[in-house]
Design a protein around this motif. Sequence first.
Motif, PDB file in Angstrom:
ATOM      1  N   LYS A 102       0.925  -1.384   0.200  1.00 48.80           N
ATOM      2  CA  LYS A 102      -0.045  -0.102  -0.045  1.00 48.80           C
ATOM      3  C   LYS A 102       0.782   1.371  -0.130  1.00 48.80           C
ATOM      4  O   LYS A 102       0.502   2.090  -0.734  1.00 48.80           O
ATOM      5  N   GLN A 103       1.967   1.348   0.724  1.00 49.61           N
ATOM      6  CA  GLN A 103       2.780   2.296   0.837  1.00 49.61           C
ATOM      7  C   GLN A 103       3.549   2.655  -0.567  1.00 49.61           C
ATOM      8  O   GLN A 103       3.741   3.708  -0.816  1.00 49.61           O
ATOM      9  N   SER A 104       3.891   1.435  -1.116  1.00 44.61           N
ATOM     10  CA  SER A 104       4.433   1.435  -2.585  1.00 44.61           C
ATOM     11  C   SER A 104       3.602   2.191  -3.484  1.00 44.61           C
ATOM     12  O   SER A 104       3.828   2.944  -4.305  1.00 44.61           O
ATOM     13  N   LEU A 105       2.267   1.836  -3.395  1.00 44.41           N
ATOM     14  CA  LEU A 105       1.144   2.427  -4.364  1.00 44.41           C
ATOM     15  C   LEU A 105       1.003   4.098  -3.948  1.00 44.41           C
ATOM     16  O   LEU A 105       0.832   4.906  -4.884  1.00 44.41           O
ATOM     17  N   SER A 106       1.014   4.364  -2.655  1.00 42.08           N
ATOM     18  CA  SER A 106       0.975   5.771  -2.182  1.00 42.08           C
ATOM     19  C   SER A 106       2.138   6.557  -2.842  1.00 42.08           C
ATOM     20  O   SER A 106       2.007   7.774  -3.218  1.00 42.08           O
ATOM     21  N   SER A 107       3.492   5.866  -2.837  1.00 44.29           N
ATOM     22  CA  SER A 107       4.632   6.504  -3.258  1.00 44.29           C
ATOM     23  C   SER A 107       4.500   6.995  -4.822  1.00 44.29           C
ATOM     24  O   SER A 107       4.965   8.025  -5.229  1.00 44.29           O
ATOM     25  N   CYS A 108       4.024   5.861  -5.340  1.00 48.15           N
ATOM     26  CA  CYS A 108       3.647   5.987  -7.022  1.00 48.15           C
ATOM     27  C   CYS A 108       2.658   7.282  -7.284  1.00 48.15           C
ATOM     28  O   CYS A 108       3.115   8.056  -8.085  1.00 48.15           O
TER      29      CYS A 108
ATOM     30  N   HIS B  72      10.389   5.109  -9.477  1.00 46.07           N
ATOM     31  CA  HIS B  72      11.342   4.182  -9.422  1.00 46.07           C
ATOM     32  C   HIS B  72      10.880   2.998  -8.360  1.00 46.07           C
ATOM     33  O   HIS B  72      11.894   2.275  -7.789  1.00 46.07           O
ATOM     34  N   VAL B  73       9.668   3.063  -7.822  1.00 49.05           N
ATOM     35  CA  VAL B  73       9.290   2.003  -6.750  1.00 49.05           C
ATOM     36  C   VAL B  73       9.523   0.846  -7.422  1.00 49.05           C
ATOM     37  O   VAL B  73       8.672   0.328  -8.294  1.00 49.05           O
ATOM     38  N   GLU B  74       9.902  -0.167  -6.787  1.00 47.56           N
ATOM     39  CA  GLU B  74      10.066  -1.772  -7.039  1.00 47.56           C
ATOM     40  C   GLU B  74       8.665  -2.303  -6.824  1.00 47.56           C
ATOM     41  O   GLU B  74       8.031  -2.163  -6.034  1.00 47.56           O
TER      42      GLU B  74
ATOM     43  N   GLY C 166       8.245   4.881   1.183  1.00 46.39           N
ATOM     44  CA  GLY C 166       7.502   3.897   1.092  1.00 46.39           C
ATOM     45  C   GLY C 166       7.965   2.596   0.338  1.00 46.39           C
ATOM     46  O   GLY C 166       7.143   1.535   0.097  1.00 46.39           O
ATOM     47  N   ASP C 167       9.207   2.578   0.104  1.00 45.67           N
ATOM     48  CA  ASP C 167       9.794   1.082  -0.588  1.00 45.67           C
ATOM     49  C   ASP C 167      10.901   0.882   0.408  1.00 45.67           C
ATOM     50  O   ASP C 167      12.143   1.221   0.604  1.00 45.67           O
ATOM     51  N   SER C 168      10.870  -0.183   1.499  1.00 47.20           N
ATOM     52  CA  SER C 168      11.856  -0.504   2.517  1.00 47.20           C
ATOM     53  C   SER C 168      12.992  -1.315   1.646  1.00 47.20           C
ATOM     54  O   SER C 168      14.104  -1.376   2.241  1.00 47.20           O
ATOM     55  N   SER C 169      12.887  -1.590   0.592  1.00 45.26           N
ATOM     56  CA  SER C 169      13.984  -2.231  -0.197  1.00 45.26           C
ATOM     57  C   SER C 169      15.143  -1.376  -0.378  1.00 45.26           C
ATOM     58  O   SER C 169      16.108  -1.674  -0.675  1.00 45.26           O
ATOM     59  N   SER C 170      14.933   0.073  -0.369  1.00 49.76           N
ATOM     60  CA  SER C 170      15.903   1.015  -0.805  1.00 49.76           C
ATOM     61  C   SER C 170      16.580   1.634   0.547  1.00 49.76           C
ATOM     62  O   SER C 170      17.350   2.231   0.433  1.00 49.76           O
ATOM     63  N   TRP C 171      15.884   0.972   1.676  1.00 48.80           N
ATOM     64  CA  TRP C 171      16.625   1.517   3.009  1.00 48.80           C
ATOM     65  C   TRP C 171      17.972   0.495   3.170  1.00 48.80           C
ATOM     66  O   TRP C 171      18.287  -0.132   2.389  1.00 48.80           O
ATOM     67  N   ASP C 172      18.692   1.151   4.235  1.00 47.03           N
ATOM     68  CA  ASP C 172      20.001   0.210   4.548  1.00 47.03           C
ATOM     69  C   ASP C 172      19.410  -1.033   5.385  1.00 47.03           C
ATOM     70  O   ASP C 172      18.411  -0.975   6.247  1.00 47.03           O
ATOM     71  N   HIS C 173      19.832  -2.146   5.143  1.00 53.15           N
ATOM     72  CA  HIS C 173      19.864  -3.472   5.550  1.00 53.15           C
ATOM     73  C   HIS C 173      20.971  -4.121   6.653  1.00 53.15           C
ATOM     74  O   HIS C 173      22.284  -3.828   6.179  1.00 53.15           O
ATOM     75  N   PHE C 174      20.572  -4.600   7.520  1.00 52.26           N
ATOM     76  CA  PHE C 174      21.479  -5.174   8.666  1.00 52.26           C
ATOM     77  C   PHE C 174      21.033  -6.417   9.180  1.00 52.26           C
ATOM     78  O   PHE C 174      20.002  -6.484   9.661  1.00 52.26           O
TER      79      PHE C 174
END
Length: 826
Positions: A721-727, A734-736, A782-790
């Motif tokens: 849903k957040q990805s849709l909101s970002s679009c 560029h939302v995956e 809106g796209d957590s894949s673009s965040w930093d991952h640990f």
Amino acid sequence: MSVHSLKAPFRAPFKTPFKANAVVPAKNGEKTSSFSTPRTCKKQTCIPAKRNKGYKKYNGEDEDDESSENESEYNSGEESEGDSASDSDGKHPRKKTKLNVKRTPFAEVSSRNHNSSARNNNSSPSVLRNPKIALKSQFKPPTFINKPSNNQSNNNANSNLDEDLSRRLTLGMRRKVFVGTKALHDPNNEKSLVLYYPSDNEGEKKEPIVPIKKKERTLAEILGVVIPKSDKKVHVVVDPILTSKLRPHQVEGVKFLYNCTTGKVVEGAYGCIMADEMGLGKTLQCIALLWTLLRQSSLPNKGTIEKAIIACPSSLVRNWANELTKWLGNRIKPLAIDHKGTKEKFLKDLRQFVNAQGRMIMNPVLIISYETLRTNISELNNCQIGLLLCDEGHRLKNSESLVFRTLNSLKVQRRVILSGTPIQNDLSEYFSLLNFANPGLLGTESEFRRNYENPILRGRDADASDRERETSDQKLAELWSFKLTGFDVVPVKYEHVVFCRLSKFQLSLYNLFLTSPAIQRLLRGVGSQPLKAITILKKLCNHPDLLDLPDDLCGSEDCFPPDYSLKEKSRYVRPEFSGKMQVLDRMLAKIKQETDDKIVLISNYTQTLDLFEKLCRNKKYGFLRLDGSMNIQKRQKLVDRFNNPSGPEFIFLLSSKAGGCGINLIGANRLILFDPDWNPAADQQALARIWRDGQKKECFIYRFIATGSIEEKIFQRQSHKQSLSSCVVDEDEHVERHFSLESLKQLFQFNPNTICDTHDTFKCKKCEHGIQTVPSKVMNYGDSSSWDHFTGNDDLARINDIMLKEEANRGIVSYVFQYNSENGKK
């Protein structure tokens, strides 16, 4: 008795001069003087004497000529009756004369049958001035003139004198009102925020807003003040008092609001959606817009609107009133309907607001809750409103609701919706908001679904074809072209999604529940209760004590740890029985011992808040709690107490259902959302309680998710849903496309061996074996894949937060997503 024998001068009984020798009839019909003996005269009468039209002005000099004598003597008794009659109407012409004339003694009264008069030349200091002469002098009011100083030149003195003479005050005369034709505030100041330049739209058509027809005369017409009409346009400048308080991102927000509400963005569209992050000062931006429209327009000395309504939740009515007073002081008097008085008082105030027009408007802004507005809409049906502000406007997401229909029936063209989450579930809700702000702009709801929603959703699916994705991008570009949804630049914060493994006790109960006959029937689609099953699993992810064991889960007695006691759970909390509770317990202890930070704990369940309260009591932590059981009046006092830096309470327990909207908890700079909600908007509202305008510390926000459980499925649905909101809202192309709709139906699948099921679905190109090797260039919120991952091992030591660094290699935190707003893009 003759006149010459009088010792005292004769005093006139009237203010007007009279004939002293008026003739009265005698017994034998012969004429006698009015000063005859009492036996031969009747009652004396006084007749006003005619004023000589040919008199001269006295100049203070002694004059013995004939004209002066005629001026001072009384008229003869042989004057015609026409002359006497003409004087009886009292209309005597007055001519200007000097006040310092020489006093003239009374003339001698002529005796009987004496046709001529002579002046008495014997002057005496006791003789009064002639009343006839005194009445000839006209009263001259004093004037006040500022004399020029001695060191000024004659030219300067003359110019100042002329200027003062033109401005002098006179008694009995009304001063003229000079109306300026300039902008209300100086547009040339380097710090001025100019919203309108006259040169921008010289040939622009006038706005098709019908002005209010006034049947009665205006105050200017009553006072006789003529305001000159001018076609000259002037600048529209935000009040400097507000401009000095606006931050750079708020300046852009005010410009966006003004351009939309004045029809500059889309022709015929006067509404917009302010969809910025919560806590960034939307209130101040709206106050700047409201005050500017009330006071100014492109025409001089004229406001754009006369009245405005602010509709908001009941808990925010008083907050809006306080904000208006805070920023504008006594310049504006809002009418806040908070039901503190009687119903009669409320209706009286509301009708006064409706009926007031022009300069009689004492309260130009009405602040009212959605429910009160809905129940009293009949009072406002015939009222022309200039601007409607809808705070927490996502309440208008359903076009069939009573609130939507009620507000839509108001006579208002300029509509502004404030919402940090304009898209909560689907594009139909976004259409409802945009259609409310600008009716008919996107067509009907069915046309919107056919032209926009269906193509966009097909293109956003992970299984979409190239042609469907291309069509989706084209439709998104069409929505972006309207530019009627705006947001601000976000300040600094760190937001984390923390994936925590379940404890051994939780794992055994989770597997038992999934293998139970009830769940097996549910998966086969045979009569079952899916909502009850989902609720049990969500509570189990928080802590086993939230379940009514063994009634909620048959056979759970075999899973109890040796030291587990059903009686003990009512008094004590065992953090080791829950993975998320273990992380929370360690974080609270570290915050208490090593920092002066405060923290907010939020949950969707009051039972979980009860669990937090027991933990605080066991550890002797100072805390405050706000949930649905607390009335609105007490909530603000509780918030103020927590925001006090010297307060002993460093934990605030908050229900996301009761206090998730509008509450400002800037006293804390850390926040934990303990469980996710199906609606991402609810979580976004809760997460924004500390990251607000006025926060002075770095903010650290955490969302706890049970690894591999149903909570991850909920989080994945939120991400979609957040990805849709970002679009749609944020115009990010560029939302995956990560999730297909079919994959989100697998709610009851459990993967205990994964470190993060969500990251596994990303097919992340930045990570190798879960460890990030390529830095994130731009993070999309809106796209957590673009965040930093640990990962939760040694990799976690690289994270920015000292609290999460302590969780490295402890075996509970399996994975973390980190959003840094400095590198972020909403």
